[in-house]
Write a protein that holds these residues in place. Structure first.
Motif, PDB file in Angstrom:
ATOM      1  N   GLY A 550       2.613  94.298  33.521  1.00 32.18           N
ATOM      2  CA  GLY A 550       1.375  94.847  32.973  1.00 32.18           C
ATOM      3  C   GLY A 550       0.227  93.858  33.028  1.00 32.18           C
ATOM      4  O   GLY A 550       0.174  92.987  33.903  1.00 32.18           O
ATOM      5  N   ARG A 551      -0.660  93.976  32.038  1.00 37.15           N
ATOM      6  CA  ARG A 551      -1.876  93.161  32.018  1.00 37.15           C
ATOM      7  C   ARG A 551      -1.548  91.669  31.963  1.00 37.15           C
ATOM      8  O   ARG A 551      -0.480  91.270  31.512  1.00 37.15           O
ATOM      9  CB  ARG A 551      -2.729  93.536  30.804  1.00 37.15           C
ATOM     10  N   HIS A 552      -2.440  90.860  32.428  1.00 42.30           N
ATOM     11  CA  HIS A 552      -2.326  89.399  32.394  1.00 42.30           C
ATOM     12  C   HIS A 552      -1.214  88.866  33.298  1.00 42.30           C
ATOM     13  O   HIS A 552      -0.820  87.729  33.179  1.00 42.30           O
ATOM     14  CB  HIS A 552      -2.089  88.875  30.961  1.00 42.30           C
ATOM     15  N   ALA A 553      -0.675  89.713  34.188  1.00 39.69           N
ATOM     16  CA  ALA A 553       0.398  89.239  35.049  1.00 39.69           C
ATOM     17  C   ALA A 553      -0.113  88.828  36.415  1.00 39.69           C
ATOM     18  O   ALA A 553       0.659  88.390  37.257  1.00 39.69           O
ATOM     19  CB  ALA A 553       1.467  90.326  35.207  1.00 39.69           C
ATOM     20  N   ASP A 554      -1.446  88.960  36.628  1.00 41.95           N
ATOM     21  CA  ASP A 554      -1.970  88.715  37.972  1.00 41.95           C
ATOM     22  C   ASP A 554      -1.678  87.316  38.477  1.00 41.95           C
ATOM     23  O   ASP A 554      -1.514  87.091  39.664  1.00 41.95           O
ATOM     24  CB  ASP A 554      -3.490  88.950  38.000  1.00 41.95           C
ATOM     25  N   ASP A 555      -1.625  86.336  37.594  1.00 40.95           N
ATOM     26  CA  ASP A 555      -1.387  84.962  38.068  1.00 40.95           C
ATOM     27  C   ASP A 555       0.097  84.606  38.029  1.00 40.95           C
ATOM     28  O   ASP A 555       0.475  83.475  38.296  1.00 40.95           O
ATOM     29  CB  ASP A 555      -2.202  83.958  37.249  1.00 40.95           C
ATOM     30  N   GLY A 562      12.689  84.579  37.103  1.00 43.24           N
ATOM     31  CA  GLY A 562      11.809  85.687  36.725  1.00 43.24           C
ATOM     32  C   GLY A 562      10.383  85.436  37.185  1.00 43.24           C
ATOM     33  O   GLY A 562      10.146  84.612  38.082  1.00 43.24           O
ATOM     34  N   LEU A 563       9.426  86.112  36.541  1.00 43.21           N
ATOM     35  CA  LEU A 563       8.022  85.873  36.884  1.00 43.21           C
ATOM     36  C   LEU A 563       7.602  84.523  36.315  1.00 43.21           C
ATOM     37  O   LEU A 563       7.869  84.210  35.155  1.00 43.21           O
ATOM     38  CB  LEU A 563       7.141  86.983  36.314  1.00 43.21           C
ATOM     39  N   CYS A 564       6.953  83.725  37.135  1.00 46.02           N
ATOM     40  CA  CYS A 564       6.600  82.357  36.755  1.00 46.02           C
ATOM     41  C   CYS A 564       5.108  82.138  36.911  1.00 46.02           C
ATOM     42  O   CYS A 564       4.427  82.839  37.666  1.00 46.02           O
ATOM     43  CB  CYS A 564       7.344  81.355  37.636  1.00 46.02           C
ATOM     44  N   THR A 565       4.626  81.131  36.221  1.00 47.79           N
ATOM     45  CA  THR A 565       3.233  80.712  36.373  1.00 47.79           C
ATOM     46  C   THR A 565       3.098  79.969  37.698  1.00 47.79           C
ATOM     47  O   THR A 565       4.102  79.569  38.291  1.00 47.79           O
ATOM     48  CB  THR A 565       2.826  79.763  35.245  1.00 47.79           C
ATOM     49  N   PRO A 566       1.846  79.768  38.145  1.00 49.92           N
ATOM     50  CA  PRO A 566       1.656  79.034  39.409  1.00 49.92           C
ATOM     51  C   PRO A 566       2.328  77.662  39.380  1.00 49.92           C
ATOM     52  O   PRO A 566       2.738  77.150  40.423  1.00 49.92           O
ATOM     53  CB  PRO A 566       0.133  78.924  39.529  1.00 49.92           C
ATOM     54  N   SER A 567       2.491  77.063  38.218  1.00 49.40           N
ATOM     55  CA  SER A 567       3.141  75.750  38.180  1.00 49.40           C
ATOM     56  C   SER A 567       4.667  75.873  38.069  1.00 49.40           C
ATOM     57  O   SER A 567       5.362  74.868  37.953  1.00 49.40           O
ATOM     58  CB  SER A 567       2.599  74.929  37.012  1.00 49.40           C
ATOM     59  N   GLY A 568       5.168  77.110  38.086  1.00 51.58           N
ATOM     60  CA  GLY A 568       6.611  77.298  38.154  1.00 51.58           C
ATOM     61  C   GLY A 568       7.297  77.493  36.814  1.00 51.58           C
ATOM     62  O   GLY A 568       8.520  77.513  36.740  1.00 51.58           O
ATOM     63  N   ASP A 569       6.525  77.629  35.742  1.00 48.92           N
ATOM     64  CA  ASP A 569       7.160  77.856  34.434  1.00 48.92           C
ATOM     65  C   ASP A 569       7.549  79.318  34.290  1.00 48.92           C
ATOM     66  O   ASP A 569       6.751  80.218  34.557  1.00 48.92           O
ATOM     67  CB  ASP A 569       6.181  77.491  33.297  1.00 48.92           C
ATOM     68  N   LEU A 570       8.771  79.522  33.851  1.00 48.23           N
ATOM     69  CA  LEU A 570       9.279  80.879  33.684  1.00 48.23           C
ATOM     70  C   LEU A 570       8.565  81.567  32.521  1.00 48.23           C
ATOM     71  O   LEU A 570       8.514  81.048  31.413  1.00 48.23           O
ATOM     72  CB  LEU A 570      10.798  80.826  33.432  1.00 48.23           C
ATOM     73  N   ARG A 571       8.006  82.746  32.788  1.00 49.68           N
ATOM     74  CA  ARG A 571       7.324  83.510  31.737  1.00 49.68           C
ATOM     75  C   ARG A 571       8.131  84.742  31.303  1.00 49.68           C
ATOM     76  O   ARG A 571       8.386  84.945  30.132  1.00 49.68           O
ATOM     77  CB  ARG A 571       5.935  83.963  32.210  1.00 49.68           C
ATOM     78  N   ILE A 572       8.529  85.565  32.295  1.00 45.43           N
ATOM     79  CA  ILE A 572       9.292  86.781  31.950  1.00 45.43           C
ATOM     80  C   ILE A 572      10.518  86.831  32.852  1.00 45.43           C
ATOM     81  O   ILE A 572      10.385  86.876  34.069  1.00 45.43           O
ATOM     82  CB  ILE A 572       8.453  88.065  32.167  1.00 45.43           C
TER      83      ILE A 572
END
Lengths: 753, 156
Positions: A550-555, A562-572
Motif C-alpha cells: 500500500g501507501r509509502h511502499a514506493d521506496d 521481504g520488502l526492504c528499504t534502499p539500504s537493505g533493511d527489512l521492512r515487511i
C-alpha cells in the motif's frame, strides 16, 4: 609427464572464489537422500512392468498370442497394440514409432507387448510365455544397404528420411583455383548416453480415469501431449512430473517407458513401475548418430580458404525421433561456421536402417561435423606449410559476419580472442618432451561454435510462474527437468539476483506438466529462458508486492526476507505480505526463445565459442592414448553458478573424450555386439585428465542476452583437439573415432616401420 | 513347484534382520524393495558401475552381485547407515565443497566407498583413495571435482 605450469580445476585465475557456492541439492545428494524416479518403490499395490522386445532386427509379424502370459498367477495385465485406446505412434518430429508393433518390427528395440505383475520375476516369466510368430525380412545393416536399389522400404516414404543441402558460391570452380586441396574421410561412433540412472519411473492412476507419471524425462509438457494422444485422454487427465533424474544428455528427450507404464496402470488401476535394465536401455535407448563424412577443403597459396565441400551420411536407425533436427544442426556445423569461406557446399543424408535408433545427444550432430571440419583445417595447414593456428587466424570470421546461411547471429566475442588464449596455454610448453621413453606426448587444439535454442525457426517458447504462497514463500516454477546439469542452481541464483530475495525465501518447483511450460530441457536453452523470464517478472513482482504494502511502499523493493528499504533493511516480511494481501500475486510469463531479427530464422541466433587444448601421451608399445590435460577457453556469457559451469564443461569434455577414444556400440546385421558396461567402456577416474577452464565473460551486445546455456559447449571441439594432439605426439593423423589402441599402433607402425 | 526359501539372519545398518527370502534374491533388491533403503542405486546390474556400492563387513561391494544365500550372519551398511559417522560427514562435506556431483545418482556409491577406504586407512593418500574409486563410474562430472574432494580428504 607434466612438464608445464598448469593449475588444474580452475575457473579463471581467481577460481571465481567469491562466487563459488553449493548447489541447493548438493547436500541431500551427497548424503544419498535425493529421491530419483526409479526410487519410487513404496507405492501401495505397486506392480512391476516389463516390455517384450523383438528378437529380430527386421521381420513381419504374423501372429501374437498372449493367453498363456495372462493366465500366469501374479500377472495383472498384458497389453498389446490392440489395447491402445489412442494413437499407437509417438515421436517428437514425426510420430513414426509404434508403442507396440502390429505388423512389422524394424529393430531389436521394437516393443510387442507389456506385462504388469506382482513381482519383476513374474513379469519376466510372463514375457517368455508370449508367443509371437515372425517371418524374417532382409536386414538393412547400414545406410549403404538401406539406400541400395531394391532395398525394402522401412517406412512409407522410403529409407531416405531426410536430406540437406547448404550451398553458396561455386565449389567446383573454386577448387580449380586452389593451390592446396586436402581430402578426408571421417567416421564417428554410435555413442551411448550412459546416464547412470537408466530410463524409468512409475505411472500412478487416480480414481477418476486420470494418470500421474513420476518419471525421468526432459519435458513433462511434451510427454503429456504425446501420452494423452496415445492413451486417448484429455490433457488435464494426464500429469507428467519429471523428477530430478540421474542424467539425460538428450537420451530421455523422447518417450521411453511412459506409454507402456501408463497403459498398464490404466488397465489395472494400480501404480506400475518400469525401470529399463542396462541391457534394455542399450537396445531400446537412443544413441548418437554414427556419421560417415567425406570432406574436401582448399586454399590459395597465401592460405586463404577458397572452397569447402562435405558430404555426411547419418545412420538414424529404425525411427525418426529428432534425426531431422540433428541433420540440420550437423549441416550447419559442417559448413565451417567459424571461418569465412566464399564457396561452400554441404550435403547430408539421414538414412533409416534396422539399427539402434539415433536422436538427441549433447552436441546434436554439431560435434561430429566439427571433428571433420577442424581436422580438415589441420590437414590443410600441413599441406600449405602453415601453423594450424595461422591458417585459422587468416580465415576466422568476425563477430559481424553472417552465419553460414546468411543469417544474423549474436556472437559472444571475436573468435580471435579464443585462438590467442589457446595459443598462450601453458600446455604448449615442452609439448613433445617426454621424460619417459615409452610414452610420446603431444599437444593439439581445436575451435568450436555452438548455438542455443531449438533453432531454424522451429516453434520454441517458454515461460515461468511466480507466486507468493499463503505461508509467505516465493514459489518459482519452471517446466525444466533437473537431470544433473544444475538448472536448479541457476534458477536459484538468478531468482535471488532478479527478485532480490535470499535462497531461503524460495521454493523452486521444476518439471511438472501442471505448472508452466518452459519448453524442453534441451538445446542448451534453459538458462536463457530462465533469465528472460526473470527479467520480465522482476518489475511485475516488485509492483505486485508494493501494491500489497500500500501507501509509502514506493521506496521499498523486494529483498532478503521481504520488502526492504534502499539500504537493505527489512521492512515487511514475505510472510506478513502474504497475510496482508487481499489477493496473493500469481504472475505468469510466456514468450518466444530469442531468434534474432531475421524474418526467416535459420540456424541458431545465440552463439557460444570454445577453444579446447589437449595434451596427450601415447604408449609406443600398445597405442593406448592417455589424456593428460585439457585446457578450455569458453565464451558464452556470464557464469551464473561456477561449480555447475565448470562441471558442465569438464563433464562434456570427458564425454567427448570417451567418444574420441573409447566408446561405440558396434552393430552387425542389426544385432548389438554388446549390451552392458562390461564391454561398453566409459572413462573412469583413472582416465580423467586434469582440466582448466578460462572464461571470457564479457559479451558483445552487452546486456541484450548476457547469459547463454553451456551444457553442450564442452563437447564441441574435444575430438579434433585430441586427434591433433595424437598427431603431434606420433606423426599419425587418425580419421575414424573412437581411436582404438590397436588401430593407432598399426598406423604408427605403418608410418615408422 | 514350491520355491525354496531361506531364513536369512543378518545385520543392516546395525539392526538385526531376520527375513524369509529366495536364496537367489539379490542384496540390492532386499535393500531397495524389501527394506526401503533406496540409497544404493542400480546402474548396470553386473558390478561394473559402482552405483549400488554398500559396505559388507566394512568392505565396499556392489550389492547387485551378492545373493541372499551369501549374506548369512554378515553385516551390511548402506549410505542410510553411514550418515551419522564422522568419517562420512567429512566425505560428504568434501564432495559438496568441491562441487563433485551433478545428477548425484553415482554419489551414494562413491560416498560409501570413500567412507570405507578412509575408515580402513585413515592416513590413505590421494592416490590410494582414487584407486578405491576406480570401480565407481560417473557420467556427469568428468571426475575433476571428485579428484579435488579426494585431495582434500587425503590432506585433512
Amino acid at each position: 609427464m607434466s612438464t608445464n605450469d598448469f593449475t588444474p580445476r580452475q575457473l579463471n585465475a581467481d577460481n571465481f572464489a567469491d562466487r563459488w557456492q553449493q548447489r541447493p541439492d548438493a547436500r541431500s545428494k551427497a548424503r544419498g537422500e535425493q529421491r530419483y524416479p526409479t526410487d519410487e518403490l513404496a507405492w501401495p499395490g505397486l506392480l512391476h512392468g516389463r516390455i517384450l522386445r523383438s528378437p529380430f532386427p527386421h521381420a513381419q509379424i504374423t501372429g501374437i498370442n498372449v493367453d498363456a502370459a495372462r493366465e500366469l498367477p501374479g500377472v495383472r495385465a498384458v497389453v498389446t497394440a490392440a489395447d491402445i485406446p489412442g494413437d499407437n505412434h509417438y515421436g517428437i518430429v514425426f510420430r513414426d514409432q509404434p508403442v507396440f508393433c502390429t505388423d512389422r518390427v524394424r529393430y531389436l528395440g521394437d516393443a510387442l507387448a507389456a506385462v504388469a505383475a506382482d513381482t519383476p520375476e513374474i513379469a519376466a516369466h510372463a514375457l517368455s510365455l508370449i508367443e509371437v510368430q515372425y517371418t524374417e525380412l532382409p536386414v538393412l545393416g547400414d545406410p549403404a544397404a538401406a539406400l541400395a536399389d531394391g532395398a525394402p522400404p522401412l517406412h512409407p516414404g522410403g529409407n531416405l528420411l531426410d536430406s540437406s543441402l547448404l550451398e553458396h558460391g561455386d565449389v567446383e570452380a573454386a577448387f580449380k583455383a586452389c593451390a592446396f586441396v586436402v581430402e578426408g574421410r571421417y567416421s564417428t561412433p554410435r555413442q551411448m548416453h550412459v546416464f547412470m540412472e537408466t530410463e524409468g519411473g512409475v505411472a500412478v492412476p487416480d480414481n477418476q480415469g486420470g494418470l500421474t507419471f513420476r518419471v525421468g524425462c526432459q519435458s513433462g509438457h511434451r510427454d503429456r501431449e504425446q501420452l494423452a494422444s496415445i492413451l486417448d485422454l484429455p490433457l488435464d487427465k494426464v500429469r507428467v512430473i519429471g523428477l530430478a533424474t540421474g542424467g539425460g544428455f538428450g537420451g530421455k528427450d523422447e518417450l521411453t517407458m511412459q506409454p507402456a507404464a501408463g497403459l498398464l496402470a490404466l488397465r489395472t488401476g494400480r501404480p506400475v513401475r518400469i525401470h529399463f535394465d542396462r541391457r534394455e536401455s542399450t537396445i531400446a535407448g537412443i544413441k548418437r548418430h554414427p556419421v560417415e563424412l567425406v570432406a574436401r577443403t582448399g586454399c590459395d597459396a597465401q592460405g586463404n580458404i577458397l572452397a569447402h565441400q562435405l558430404h555426411a551420411v547419418l545412420d538414424t536407425g529404425a525411427y525418426a525421433t529428432l534425426g531431422p533436427a540433428v541433420l540440420t544442426n550437423l549441416t550447419d556445423h559442417a559448413a565451417a561456421p567459424l571461418y569465412r569461406i566464399p564457396n561452400v557446399k554441404v550435403t547430408g543424408q539421414l538414412v533409416y536402417t534396422n539399427n539402434s535408433v539415433a536422436g538427441a545427444f549433447r552436441g546434436f550432430g554439431g560435434n561430429q561435423a566439427t571433428f571433420a571440419v577442424e581436422s580438415q583445417l589441420d590437414k590443410l595447414a600441413a599441406a600449405a606449410g602453415l601453423h594450424p593456428a595461422e591458417l585459422r587466424k587468416r580465415n576466422l570470421r568476425t563477430p559481424d559476419d553472417p552465419g553460414v546461411e546468411g543469417q544474423t547471429q549474436q556472437q559472444p566475442c571475436d573468435p580471435r580472442l579464443l585462438l590467442d588464449a589457446a595459443l598462450a596455454s601453458p600446455l604448449w610448453e615442452n609439448a613433445t618432451e617426454s621424460d619417459h621413453r615409452r610414452w610420446l606426448t603431444g599437444v593439439g587444439m581445436a575451435l568450436g561454435a555452438q548455438g542455443n535454442g531449438l533453432g531454424n525457426g522451429l516453434p520454441d517458447s517458454g515461460g515461468a510462474r511466480l507466486h507468493l504462497s499463503a505461508a509467505g514463500r516465493i514459489e518459482l516454477a519452471f517446466g525444466f527437468i533437473e537431470y544433473g546439469q544444475g538448472v536448479i542452481a541457476a534458477v536459484e541464483h538468478l531468482a535471488c539476483e532478479y527478485l532480490g530475495c535470499a535462497p531461503d525465501d524460495l521454493d523452486i518447483r521444476l518439471g511438472d506438466s501442471s505448472g508452466p511450460d518452459s519448453g524442453p530441457t534441451s538445446a542448451s536453452r534453459s538458462s536463457v529462458i530462465a533469465v528472460e523470464a526473470l527479467r520480465r517478472l522482476q518489475p511485475q513482482w516488485r509492483a505486485a508486492l508494493q501494491d500489497i504494502a500500500g501507501r509509502h511502499a514506493d521506496d521499498l523493493a523486494p529483498g532478503r526476507g521481504g520488502l526492504c528499504t534502499p539500504s537493505g533493511d527489512l521492512r515487511i516480511s514475505y510472510a506478513k505480505l502474504a497475510k496482508m494481501a487481499a489477493q496473493r500475486p500469481v504472475l505468469k510469463v510466456h514468450f518466444d526463445f530469442p531468434t534474432g531479427p531475421d524474418a526467416t530464422p535459420r540456424g541458431r541466433y545465440l552463439q557460444l565459442l570454445i577453444a579446447s587444448v589437449a595434451r596427450v601421451a601415447v604408449d609406443r608399445l600398445t597405442g593406448r592414448v592417455r589424456v593428460l590435460q585439457l585446457h578450455h577457453i569458453t565464451a558464452g556469457g556470464k557464469v551464473i553458478h561456477p561449480p555447475s559451469y565448470l562441471g558442465q564443461i569438464e563433464g562434456a569434455a570427458v564425454m567427448g573424450m570417451g567418444m574420441a577414444l573409447l566408446e561405440d556400440v558396434p552393430m552387425q546385421d542389426g544385432q548389438f555386439l554388446l549390451d552392458n558396461l562390461d564391454a561398453y567402456l566409459i572413462p573412469t577416474l583413472a582416465d580423467a585428465p586434469e582440466q582448466r577452464v578460462d572464461v571470457i565473460e564479457a559479451i558483445l551486445g552487452g546486456e541484450s542476452y548476457p547469459v547463454r546455456g553451456i551444457g553442450e559447449l564442452g563437447i564441441e571441439a574435444i575430438s579434433p583437439a585430441l586427434i591433433a594432439a595424437i598427431e603431434n605426439a606420433t606423426g599419425v593423423r587418425m580419421h575414424s573415432l573412437p581411436v582404438r589402441p590397436t588401430t593407432l599402433l598399426t598406423a604408427m607402425q605403418e608410418q615408422h616401420p | 513347484m514350491s520355491e525354496p526359501r531361506l531364513t536369512l539372519q543378518f545385520t543392516v545398518n546395525g539392526s538385526e534382520q531376520i527375513i524369509e527370502v529366495s536364496p537367489t534374491r539379490r542384496l540390492l533388491d532386499i535393500l531397495r524393495s524389501d527394506l526401503n533403503l533406496t540409497g544404493p542405486k542400480e546402474g548396470c546390474s553386473i558390478g561394473r558401475c559402482g552405483a549400488c556400492s554398500v559396505l559388507v563387513d566394512g568392505q565396499s561391494t556392489p550389492a547387485c552381485l551378492l545373493l541372499a544365500c551369501q549374506l548369512q550372519g554378515r553385516s551390511v551398511q548402506t549410505i542410510e547407515g553411514l550418515r551419522d559417522e564422522p568419517v562420512f560427514e567429512r566425505v560428504s562435506a568434501a564432495l559438496v565443497n568441491a562441487g563433485a556431483l551433478q545428477c548425484g545418482y553415482c554419489t551414494p556409491g562413491i560416498a560409501s566407498t570413500l567412507t570405507a577406504a578412509l575408515r580402513n586407512n585413515p592416513t590413505a593418500t590421494a592416490q590410494e583413495l582414487e584407486q578405491a574409486l576406480y570401480g565407481n563410474l560417473c557420467r556427469c562430472t568428468g571426475y575433476t571435482g571428485l579428484r579435488q574432494a579426494v585431495a582434500e580428504l587425503a590432506r585433512t
